[in-house]
Write an enzyme that holds these catalytic residues in place. Structure first.
Site, PDB file in Angstrom:
ATOM      1  N   ASP A  46      45.531  27.546 -47.488  1.00 56.78           N
ATOM      2  CA  ASP A  46      45.873  26.188 -47.079  1.00 56.78           C
ATOM      3  C   ASP A  46      45.021  25.737 -45.891  1.00 56.78           C
ATOM      4  OD1 ASP A  46      47.859  23.890 -47.161  1.00 56.78           O
ATOM      5  OD2 ASP A  46      48.190  24.604 -45.120  1.00 56.78           O
ATOM      6  N   GLU A  49      41.729  25.289 -50.277  1.00 60.64           N
ATOM      7  CA  GLU A  49      42.073  23.872 -50.171  1.00 60.64           C
ATOM      8  C   GLU A  49      41.180  23.300 -49.070  1.00 60.64           C
ATOM      9  OE1 GLU A  49      45.322  20.598 -48.856  1.00 60.64           O
ATOM     10  OE2 GLU A  49      45.080  22.518 -47.851  1.00 60.64           O
TER      11      GLU A  49
END
Length: 855
Positions: free
Chosen positions: A524, A577
């Site tokens: 993330d 990401e």
């Protein structure tokens, strides 16, 4: 107060240990710390009688080490009498640093000679010499770095002194070889006794009486260090790839006694103590010892077993105290409780077949269709094991190849959806135990479904019981606030330049893949890690050593993490990401790019550009789409710069962004038609695909972490149930045809796998392209994002195919469409079109995507 593992001592009753005693995890591991320092003999000193030679304890705060050549007994001159006692003055030792070549003392035995035992039996214990005032003050304040140097048993002149710290105890006695020796109360919970005329430290137990109960206890301060020298070396180097086996709480049998080893990294602490339910949350009695320059504190506590709840009482550099959860805890209490729990896995995996074949095909050449799930809200209230009964069947029925789990690591605030982590090594206790989570992963594997997990190494919250200023100073975070405080989320960023912190995170990535059989990690917020000026204004950030804005420490960390995971866990894939144009996200770490550094080493990257551009297009009214045509075609300009996955994630269906179907313009029929056409376009576009839960059946409302998907929309009693079920049936067929058609996934990452048929039909809102597999077999995908039927629409096609047949049409009646479908194959005509020698004429249904293969 009663300690763990205690037994009631009396004439008629013995109560078993409160904590389960478990076997050693590695009984054959060497204990390098079990050594002694050889003291040189002063040859000129007069020789004394052996019985009068005192022994000296090792200097406080320093672990004895064996001198060179100290592996054999020294030779004696002919006729010289052997030295008596504990190797005389030549090999003095303390009870917690027993000589390496001396056989270990059995827990119930007393290694005293018959002569010394006879003398001791008839003697009354004398008062022990007083404890040094400085040691006493530091011990009681929780600031002693070597409590084993003052507690436990130590040879002194005239015998052996045994000292223990037992707050609130009424009486304490020593039991050695069947002899009971009462201890003197020295105040403040300290008790001591001098056992005279002993030349060796005996094996002993303590008998502690509180309010009426007398408990039998092993003394934690009679044991050698339970953490090996190799572990300490690797921790110091920042290269311990199985860090969870060294730090944290670990059930083990140490020197024949069952208990738990506690170890924590706190280099700035003045002292660390273990506290928990087994001490009634009073840590005074269990100070830990510092193991040299590594900053690691260690204590083996006999009798503490699985399920024990604990924290660390840390004395900060300024003398104040803070009580912290274990950063390496592998199980935690259920929030809002925050303590750590001693645990050990008993799970037996049944996914050997899956694990053996999962790496047989490179992931970028394999079909990957991902269903993203927030476990706590997918079916609210279900445990891991209950989810294992429903989730694999549902995902398998829809044909997804993988699930991606939003963070399952422990987090205090449910509203963060798991993205503000405090327990990096523990699955959240909200749905069960770590073994329960293993059961869920195993069930998914047995159903043929891979498990990806969101992993959050970018930041952590500021809770004062967790990682923030863990030992009183910035430790896991950078010491400069301009590098540590995240301006967007109110959290702290890791100090990727510190070897121990980088080790903590790299080992954590390996931990989830190795211990829980996770098949991939979606990392993330990578962009926030890569840029020093991320969400910061001028003057709020520090440039790197070359004056740039790249966080070179984070680059090195991500490269090390990816390289380590791929080396240790075959078949695992990592996803980034990353929302910027950083060069080389999925390039190998040893391949230097234009920026002068190697690739980050990820397997795949989320194509955030495609997501934003394509959603911007489909949200426009069809009459306006011709002005945004390039937003759908631009992705092919950079489609092969990285290995991409196309995400429609949770971030796009929450916080006022509306659900996917609600983004679409028009009435309810048109919204669903746009929704279906968009999914058909997405599944055919180069790159893998990811869809968030609830969007597979066109949920109209935004996702809520409190109640999850609107499953009631699929209830046959609901009037519009067929509309939602039709969209879900389409998703099932998309996945089925996709998996059976290598043209759609085998050459996702190379230009040879794609050709435009027509990419500039802006006035018609039409996109048409060909996909090819490794053998050149084509699939024709055509999308009409206009609400009108287009008859006899001509498209140029390869002349190698005589006819084309529909294999999927999102306008089919069973999906809720107008049923403008082609039942018969369309024949190839020798009419040049779109730069090709042949073409076909076909009818394009309204707001629909059609797939055709050679008939």
């Amino acid at each position: 107060m009663r300690s763990a593992g205690a037994e009631r001592v009396g004439t008629t009753e013995r109560r078993p240990c409160r904590r389960q005693r478990l076997p050693c995890l590695n009984p054959h591991a060497p204990c390098p710390s079990r050594v002694v320092r050889v003291q040189a003999r002063n040859a000129e000193a007069p020789r004394r009688a052996p019985s009068r030679v005192p022994t000296r304890p090792a200097p406080a705060g320093r672990l004895p080490t064996r001198a060179a050549g100290d592996g054999h007994r020294p030779k004696r001159a002919p006729g010289e009498a052997p030295p008596n006692g504990p190797r005389s003055a030549e090999f003095p030792r303390t009870p917690h640093h027993r000589c390496a070549f001396e056989p270990p003392v059995p827990p119930g035995g007393t290694p005293v000679t018959a002569r010394s035992a006879g003398k001791t039996a008839g003697k009354t214990p004398r008062k022990a010499p007083p404890l040094d005032p400085g040691d006493r003050a530091r011990l009681l304040a929780g600031e002693h770095h070597d409590p084993h140097g003052v507690l436990g048993a130590h040879p002194v002149k005239g015998g052996v002194v045994i000292r223990t710290l037992r707050p609130w105890a009424k009486e304490v006695a020593v039991l050695a070889k069947g002899k009971r020796l009462p201890m003197d109360d020295d105040g403040d919970g300290l008790f001591s006794v001098l056992v005279p005329l002993l030349r060796k430290v005996p094996a002993y137990e303590l008998r502690v009486r509180y309010d009426g109960d007398e408990l039998a206890l092993h003394d934690p301060y009679r044991f050698l260090p339970s953490l090996g020298e190799l572990d300490l070396h690797l921790i110091g180097e920042g290269r311990h790839e199985e860090l969870w086996t060294a730090l944290g709480s670990r059930l083990m049998t140490h020197e024949g006694v069952a208990g738990t080893r506690f170890a924590v990294w706190a280099p700035n602490a003045r002292g660390v103590r273990v506290t928990g339910d087994f001490t009634h949350w009073d840590g005074t009695a269990l100070p830990m010892r510092s193991l040299g320059s590594t900053g690691v504190w260690e204590l083996f506590v006999p009798g503490v077993g699985e399920g024990a709840v604990y924290k660390y009482d840390i004395t900060r550099p300024d003398g104040s105290h803070t009580v912290r959860a274990d950063p390496m805890a592998r199980r935690t209490e259920c929030p809002p409780d925050t303590a750590s729990i001693v645990t050990e896995s008993h799970y037996e995996w049944d996914d050997a077949e899956w694990m053996e074949r999962r790496g047989s095909r490179p992931p970028h050449e394999a079909p990957i269709s991902v269903y993203e799930v927030h476990l706590p809200s997918w079916r609210p209230g279900l445990t891991y094991r209950q989810l294992a009964e429903q989730l694999p069947a549902y995902v398998s029925d829809l044909g997804f190849t993988h699930v991606e789990l939003m963070p399952v690591t422990e987090h205090p605030f449910g509203g963060s959806w798991g993205y503000q982590v405090t327990g990096f090594y523990a699955p959240t206790a909200r749905m069960g135990t770590p073994d329960d989570f293993r059961f869920l992963v195993d069930a998914l594997h047995r159903a043929g479904i891979g498990v990806l997990m969101d992993w959050v190494p970018a930041h952590f919250p500021k809770d004062d019981w967790a990682l923030a200023e863990f030992d009183g100073r910035p430790l896991y975070e950078h010491e400069d606030p301009r590098r540590s405080h995240h301006p967007d989320w109110g959290t702290l960023e890791f100090d990727y330049g510190r070897t121990e912190v980088r080790n903590f995170l790299v080992a954590n990535a390996v931990y989830w893949c190795q211990e829980f059989h996770v098949d991939g990690l979606r990392v993330d917020a990578v962009a926030s890690m890569l840029y020093l000026d991320y969400s910061r204004e001028h003057g709020e950030w520090l440039p790197n050593e070359f004056g740039g804005r790249e966080n070179l420490d984070a680059v090195r960390f991500l490269q090390e993490m990816n390289a380590t995971v791929y080396r240790r866990c075959p078949g695992v894939v990592t996803f980034a990401e990353e929302s910027t144009a950083w060069d080389g996200v999925t390039r190998a770490t040893d391949q230097v790019g234009p920026g002068g550094h190697g690739g980050l080493g990820f397997g795949m990257k989320w194509n955030m550009g495609w997501m934003h551009d394509s959603l911007e297009y489909v949200q426009k009214e069809p009459v306006h789409r011709k002005y945004h045509h390039h937003e759908m075609t631009f992705s092919m300009v950079y489609a092969y710069s990285e290995n991409y996955i196309l995400p429609i994630s949770h971030d796009e269906v929450v916080h006022g962004k509306r659900s996917l179907v609600s983004k679409m313009p028009g009435d309810w029929w048109q919204q669903r038609a746009n929704h279906r056409a968009y999914l058909g376009y997405m599944w055919a576009h180069p790159g893998k695909q990811l869809l968030y839960m609830g969007q597979e059946f066109a949920q109209g409302g935004e996702w809520s972490a409190d109640h999850g998907p609107d499953w009631w929309l699929l209830d046959p009693a609901y009037g519009a149930e067929a509309d939602h079920r039709g969209v879900r049936d389409l998703v099932r067929d998309l996945n089925t045809v996709y998996a059976a058609t290598p043209s759609l996934w085998e050459r996702d990452t190379v230009p040879e796998g794609f050709r435009w048929v027509v990419g500039d039909a802006a006035e018609d809102n039409v996109f048409a392209f060909l996909r090819f597999d490794a053998f050149g077999s084509p699939l024709l995908a055509v999308s009409n994002f206009s609400p009108v039927v287009r008859h006899d629409y001509r498209l140029g096609v390869p002349d190698t195919c005589a006819a084309w047949a529909e294999v999927l049409n999102t306008d089919a009646a069973r999906y809720g469409g107008s049923d403008v479908v082609g039942t018969d194959p369309v024949k190839t005509e020798s009419v040049p079109w779109h730069g090709r020698e042949s073409s076909v004429r076909m009818t394009l249904p309204p707001l629909a995507t059609v797939w055709l293969r050679p008939a």
